[in-house]
Design an enzyme around this catalytic site. Structure first.
Site, PDB file in Angstrom:
ATOM      1  CB  ALA A  29      80.674  70.822 -30.993  1.00 30.33           C
ATOM      2  CG  ASN A  30      79.286  69.322 -25.137  1.00 33.42           C
ATOM      3  OD1 ASN A  30      80.273  70.043 -25.201  1.00 33.42           O
ATOM      4  ND2 ASN A  30      78.661  69.055 -24.018  1.00 33.42           N
ATOM      5  NE  ARG A  31      82.357  61.830 -28.794  1.00 33.93           N
ATOM      6  CZ  ARG A  31      82.901  61.499 -29.949  1.00 33.93           C
ATOM      7  NH1 ARG A  31      82.156  61.336 -31.028  1.00 33.93           N
ATOM      8  NH2 ARG A  31      84.204  61.324 -30.043  1.00 33.93           N
TER       9      ARG A  31
END
Ligand code: C5P
Length: 229
Positions: A29-31
């Site tokens: 995932a991305n932040r």
């Protein structure tokens, strides 16, 4: 009541991260907290638009008065956005994972003593903004975001053409301004520049709420034809 300059306009907003499964318990995932994207959806709805928010997994509530579609992966987000076209404008705030694993395992990948880590084969995810920006059903106004750690303006300007966007909202997520207390990611404040083909407008640091309200006004100006090209 307040003026409703976006009444009758249909606007699509993406927000949050995407989660790309590795196996049933792990993901890439991305932040992204979803705070900025959700605030933008709410601010645009407050100006009278029919807002459709496509959100990845976040811990913020669905904004009141906004139709929210919940997705997990980039491909689901792309499909949900395409299903919502045509629209008058689309704003891509989501932090979409650039890659996913080629096949996610159906069972949890076992840690075998002495077996070493698994070799994950990665493939590229669709670029949702670029797909919409170059699509025959492209909305009249397409806005992207760019979180950059270096060469912020050059990268944002290149992104306008590559992605087929009218505006890029660029924010610097390098050192102090990035992750952590007081940082952009997960924090409540943001400092952005609005990059268009006609130049750059610097906005002072303000709350994500204020960025959302200013952006909603900019969208209303652009859609009514008052904005500069
Ligand atoms: O290329 P980069 O990830 O920096 O571009 C960021 C912009 O593109 C954001 O507006 C983001 O929502 C959008 N994007 C997208 N689909 C992707 C990657 C980025 O819509 N796969």
């Amino acid at each position: 009541g307040r003026p409703k300059p976006l009444a009758g306009r249909k606007i699509v907003v993406t927000s949050g991260p995407t989660h790309e499964p590795i196996d049933p318990v792990r993901y890439i995932a991305n932040r992204s907290s979803g705070k900025q994207g959700h605030a933008i959806a709410a601010a645009i709805a407050a100006l009278g638009a029919d807002v459709h928010l496509v959100s990845g997994p976040v811990n913020v509530a669905d904004p009141a008065g906004v139709g929210t579609v919940h997705v997990e992966t980039a491909r689901q987000m792309r499909d949900a956005v395409m299903d919502l076209l045509p629209a008058d404008a689309a704003i891509f705030v989501a932090a979409v994972a650039d890659w996913r694993t080629a096949d996610s395992a159906g069972e949890k990948i076992k840690k075998v003593p002495g077996g070493g880590p698994p070799a994950l084969q990665m493939v590229e995810n669709p670029d949702i903004l670029a797909t919409v920006g170059h699509h025959e059903r492209r909305p009249a106004l397409v806005i992207g975001f760019a979180a950059e750690t270096e060469n912020l303006l050059a990268n944002a300007q290149a992104k306008l053409d590559r992605k087929g966007a009218d505006l890029i909202v660029a924010n610097d997520v390098s050192h102090g301004s990035g992750v952590g207390p007081g940082g952009v990611m997960g924090g409540d404040r943001n400092r952005v520049r609005i990059v268009s083909r006609s130049g750059v407008e610097e906005w002072p640091e303000m709350t994500k709420q204020d960025v959302a309200e200013k952006l909603a006004e900019l969208v209303a100006e652009r859609l009514s034809g008052n904005g500069a090209s």
